[in-house]
Design a protein around this motif. Sequence first.
Motif, PDB file in Angstrom:
ATOM      1  N   ASP A  67       0.857  -1.145  -0.003  1.00  0.00           N
ATOM      2  CA  ASP A  67       0.157   0.058  -0.019  1.00  0.00           C
ATOM      3  C   ASP A  67       1.082   1.167  -0.081  1.00  0.00           C
ATOM      4  O   ASP A  67       2.119   1.045   0.280  1.00  0.00           O
ATOM      5  CB  ASP A  67      -0.792  -0.218   1.398  1.00  0.00           C
ATOM      6  CG  ASP A  67      -2.631   0.173   0.837  1.00  0.00           C
ATOM      7  OD1 ASP A  67      -2.692   0.819   0.012  1.00  0.00           O
ATOM      8  OD2 ASP A  67      -3.177  -0.360   1.513  1.00  0.00           O
ATOM      9  N   ALA A  68       0.187   2.505  -0.536  1.00  0.00           N
ATOM     10  CA  ALA A  68       0.947   3.662  -0.329  1.00  0.00           C
ATOM     11  C   ALA A  68       0.064   4.510   0.404  1.00  0.00           C
ATOM     12  O   ALA A  68      -1.222   4.631   0.313  1.00  0.00           O
ATOM     13  CB  ALA A  68       1.208   4.194  -1.847  1.00  0.00           C
ATOM     14  N   THR A  69       0.712   5.458   1.208  1.00  0.00           N
ATOM     15  CA  THR A  69      -0.130   6.300   2.223  1.00  0.00           C
ATOM     16  C   THR A  69      -0.725   7.348   1.320  1.00  0.00           C
ATOM     17  O   THR A  69      -1.649   8.261   1.779  1.00  0.00           O
ATOM     18  CB  THR A  69       0.526   6.792   3.485  1.00  0.00           C
ATOM     19  OG1 THR A  69       1.752   7.546   2.875  1.00  0.00           O
ATOM     20  CG2 THR A  69       1.002   5.476   4.230  1.00  0.00           C
ATOM     21  N   GLN A  70      -0.151   7.826   0.310  1.00  0.00           N
ATOM     22  CA  GLN A  70      -0.487   9.179  -0.450  1.00  0.00           C
ATOM     23  C   GLN A  70      -0.609   8.585  -2.103  1.00  0.00           C
ATOM     24  O   GLN A  70      -0.191   7.381  -2.379  1.00  0.00           O
ATOM     25  CB  GLN A  70       0.349  10.203  -0.787  1.00  0.00           C
ATOM     26  CG  GLN A  70       0.223  10.731   0.836  1.00  0.00           C
ATOM     27  CD  GLN A  70       1.469  12.066   0.929  1.00  0.00           C
ATOM     28  OE1 GLN A  70       2.247  12.213   1.984  1.00  0.00           O
ATOM     29  NE2 GLN A  70       1.803  12.628  -0.360  1.00  0.00           N
ATOM     30  N   GLY A  71      -1.430   9.386  -2.896  1.00  0.00           N
ATOM     31  CA  GLY A  71      -1.690   9.051  -4.377  1.00  0.00           C
ATOM     32  C   GLY A  71      -2.873   8.291  -4.404  1.00  0.00           C
ATOM     33  O   GLY A  71      -3.682   7.876  -3.430  1.00  0.00           O
ATOM     34  N   VAL A  72      -3.050   7.704  -5.676  1.00  0.00           N
ATOM     35  CA  VAL A  72      -4.114   7.134  -5.902  1.00  0.00           C
ATOM     36  C   VAL A  72      -3.948   5.641  -6.487  1.00  0.00           C
ATOM     37  O   VAL A  72      -4.861   5.096  -6.770  1.00  0.00           O
ATOM     38  CB  VAL A  72      -4.956   8.099  -7.297  1.00  0.00           C
ATOM     39  CG1 VAL A  72      -5.442   9.280  -6.548  1.00  0.00           C
ATOM     40  CG2 VAL A  72      -3.979   7.981  -8.211  1.00  0.00           C
ATOM     41  N   LEU A  73      -2.621   5.402  -6.234  1.00  0.00           N
ATOM     42  CA  LEU A  73      -2.515   3.675  -6.779  1.00  0.00           C
ATOM     43  C   LEU A  73      -3.134   2.635  -5.737  1.00  0.00           C
ATOM     44  O   LEU A  73      -3.147   2.920  -4.540  1.00  0.00           O
ATOM     45  CB  LEU A  73      -1.034   3.748  -6.931  1.00  0.00           C
ATOM     46  CG  LEU A  73      -0.273   4.185  -8.145  1.00  0.00           C
ATOM     47  CD1 LEU A  73       1.091   3.667  -8.104  1.00  0.00           C
ATOM     48  CD2 LEU A  73      -0.964   3.560  -9.433  1.00  0.00           C
TER      49      LEU A  73
END
Lengths: 522, 321
Positions: free
Chosen positions: B105-111
């Motif tokens: 997971d990434a905490t920012q962005g829309v991926l």
Amino acid sequence: MIKNTHLHKTSRIIVSTLSLGITLLGAGCGKSIPSSEQLSPITPSAPDSNAGSWKMIVLSGPTQVPVAAPVAVTDAGYLSELAAIKTGQASLTDAQKTSITYWSAGGVLRWNEYLRELVARADLPPAPTDGGTYPSPSPTNPFAYPTYPFSNPPYAARAYSYVSVAQFEALKAAWYYKYLYNRPSPSKVDSSIQSLLPATGIPSYPSEDAVEAGVNLALLKLLFPTNVDEITAKAADQQQAAMLAGRASSSDIAAGVALGQAVAAIFTTRAGSDGMKAAAGNAAEWQGLIDSTTARGEIPWLSQETPARPPMLPLFGQVKGWMMSPSDFVTARPGPPPSTSSSQMGTETTEVRNTVNNLTRDQLATVYKWADGVSTVTPPGHWNAIAFPYIEKAQMSEVRTARTFALLNMALHDAAVGCWEAKYHYFNPRPSQLSPDIKVQTGLPNFPSYVSGHSDFSAAAADVLEYLFPDGASYFDSQQQEAAMSRLYAGIHYRSDIEVGMQHGKKIGDFTVNFAKTDGAQ
Amino acid sequence: MKIQHKLRAALISIPRIAIGLAFFATASIPLHAQTSDDGIMLSRQKYCTGVFFGYDSWDHYWEGSLNRTNGNLGTVITRTVSYTGNYALTDKINILGTVPYIWTDATQGVLHGQRGFQDFSLAVKYKALSIPVKQFGAIRLIGVLGGSVPMTNYTPDLQPLSLGNHSKTLNGRLTVNFLGKRGLYLNAGTAYVLRSNVTLDRSSYYTNGQLYLSNQVAMPNQFEYTVAAGYRRNDTTLTGHFSQQQTRGGGDIRRQDSPFISNRVNFSKAGFTLTYPLPRVRDLQYWLIYDNTFDGRNVGQSSTYTTGFLYTFNFEKKARP
């Protein structure tokens, strides 16, 4: 301490381990991946001797650029050109042989393959500065970071089209002069010169290889200036291969390069005033898009990058088309998308969320197949790649191959202009903006949603290719559907972006198909 | 009794692989993970098994050699649950396997984050030599032949959030270990990893200065070495380790580009390993491993915590002398 038998056993194991390792290493060395297509030499099924009379697109006619008559094949100067070919053929290096084989597949195909590489190489958005702004690539200082250009899909569509159309126009002019002057190839004039490329029977003056080299040298340097050394070397290589293969003498080549460059100069002028320079817009224009959308009572598009990035080429919709006038683009513009406050928009947003959260592996494969994001040939390049094997299989003359790419890329460019015109007319937000819980499966394009570029590009391209290669119609149609739907699967487009985008692309493709039906080359 | 304890711990290597692969396709080899790369063997007919939890995160990464953050990613987090087991066929031959399940997971962005089973790995560990050093302890030479295969058809083409590289690997490793009678632990090892071509869902890709017109990606092989030192006695371990990985080819991530699976991923890591047998249930052992990537190229500047329990079953009927 250690018994002998123990030592023996140990050494046996070490030896067998080593030999296994060596075997594996050997396997590891054989994994090189080809970087260009393995193509067989092209033997045109027809010479297209009437191509000099095919309808022009930008040029007024085949004689707009004059090509002087060649000297007779008995002329002393020409004979010394033949002698130079013989000398060259007597001591061909391996590199020269490889080069002849490479170009034997057809110069137009090879330049198209190379152009896709240039597009992919330049397809990178600028990084943000520490201050949170984005620098712009500058054509006047192309080598400085961010290097020029950022070859995004509209830039790429335009680049593919300029090179393809200019090459087509120049080759039609070349064909006119070839059959006007009817100078045979060196290997026909002098039987001691070998023909190292398939004999085409097409007259040699001016050389089609040199015309292509001249056009590509001038236009690729204009469009992708940081690659100047590579482009220059490639153009020189093509000319040398034509000469060493016994297909063209140095005067055939000189006339071809001059013609190619003169035609390219006409396109360079057009490119300087086609609206591209203003396409990035400025801060006031970006704000104007937000204000006018808000005034209409709709939610305006916002960049979802961090830091926020200016929208991609908001005025590209004003760039000159090939087959469509500015009013044609306005007439063809799709009706508005569902209002951002409508229940239909709510339903479509829900569909996107449900789709992207429940993808099958096949759907995911479709997303990645068609991602065509940064560092790729872009969707227009993808459609060039799709056309490639059909062109190769049809064994066309160079001028007809050029026509195929010109038709395809004119439609793709016009689709880019029409799509961008619609995108910035409506300035509609992406699903992930309206519903921040939507997470996407590919890079989120930094421009408005409606209509889908993939859908527009793909419908226009499939329309043209279905006309040119009716045998492939069902395949092109399936690819079009797949490309379009991949954007819903990825979570970056609503269904209406896709469906309307495909209708729009078909409408735009028809302009090119209608031209193709009457250009004299059918 | 003591001997048994000493031999028990030989395990864990592979949770490390899992974590490594998940960010920028880092390590496809077990890094100084106990078992594959330590000098400890499990004794005959014992089966040591357990579950590990991994938590890996980074907000800085090296784009080529440029250390940066990315507002479109924020912090990239990889969580791993691994089931791992080590069976001692004989005192000299141990078989190790691991099954990892991963969430990214990434905490920012829309991926969109990814999740799923990653790569199954299996290794055969062979104690080739054991040389007593007077009254102090013993030096062992250990060889490992291992490999990994993707367990599912996950995509490697959404870096840095893909679960892994989707490459089959084969690795060979040599380890020299000294274990002193009073607990001094010294370990040094090196490994070479062969990686198979990867098939993408797309028909062309650009990397390392070239457009490739193929869905096949050649994966450069990797070289790795690791050293460790510390204390180890009666199943209690506290060791520090340092390791480096070098990828033998591949391109850099270009400015503002996404990572690509065949990038030249290099890094240096340091960390520690703690193991502790539970009082009263000495066959149950607690593990904690920490790693910090402090230098690298085309890789996340990550901190990784791996923790879990291992239990040792003894299948041998009668006690060995």
